[in-house]
Design an enzyme around this catalytic site. Sequence first.
Site, PDB file in Angstrom:
ATOM      1  N   LYS A  32       1.075   4.386  -2.786  1.00  7.41           N
ATOM      2  CA  LYS A  32       0.791   5.790  -2.481  1.00  7.41           C
ATOM      3  C   LYS A  32       2.030   6.671  -2.641  1.00  7.41           C
ATOM      4  O   LYS A  32       1.918   7.823  -3.080  1.00  7.41           O
ATOM      5  CB  LYS A  32       0.213   5.920  -1.065  1.00  7.41           C
TER       6      LYS A  32
ATOM      7  N   TYR B  21       0.836  -1.211   0.000  1.00  2.00           N
ATOM      8  CA  TYR B  21       0.000   0.000   0.000  1.00  2.00           C
ATOM      9  C   TYR B  21       0.864   1.252   0.000  1.00  2.00           C
ATOM     10  O   TYR B  21       0.617   2.188  -0.772  1.00  2.00           O
ATOM     11  CB  TYR B  21      -0.917  -0.018   1.217  1.00  2.00           C
TER      12      TYR B  21
END
Length: 245
Positions: free
Chosen positions: A156, A152
């Site tokens: 990002k 994740y």
Amino acid sequence: MSGVLDGKIAVVTGAARGLGRAVARAYASEGAVVYALDMLADEVATLAEEPGDIRPQRLDLTDAAEVAKVFAAIEAEAGRIDVLVNNAGIIFYNPVEAVSVADWDRLMAVNLRGPFLCTRAVAPGMKARRAGAIINVSSNAGVVGGLDESTYCASKFGLEGLSRSLSHEFTPFNVSVNTITPGHPMHTAMSEITYPPELRKIWKDPMELTPAFIHLALQDASGITDKRIRAWDMVQELAGTSKAP
């Protein structure tokens, strides 16, 4: 509402639930025509029952051909796209040795490849018209690493880098590009599985964060661009109150 987005054509991905749904509703309440896109076809379809002009559609934003087709159809129907909110995202927690290649690829496809594909689809029109706003929904995980969040965080951090580069590419065409994070715990389907009890006590309805998205939708390259915005801070600033949660 003031109708500040009257006449704007907006596209919001991940619009079936949570922040994306709130942004779609807020844009429509301000007069925009909103194309609400999501894989969850049945859920996103219920947005058609909300006030304003919301046009829900199913979209698999990991499918390059489908993204191109859907965005071309929107441009053909609406004439242009003024605002793109790349909001769709997924998350999982696993130590790196437990992350399968398939899981890595799936998360990257949604969180990073999707915004690339959608931005690529709107780029020719926005550049030709020399107008537009691109808003990429990021996270604190885009600047700070988290335990068992390697996939994740990588997505990002990648989105932050993509956005910084795109801002330089789009500035000569008067198009703004910004990233935005909630800046405060918010109550969504994702936060229900990721937030500890102490954050659940202070989480806010995503609608409370939408004034920041409305403000960024009004920006061009002469205004706010190439910034990483904390939505809650901007909401407080717009209201003329303290930044403190």
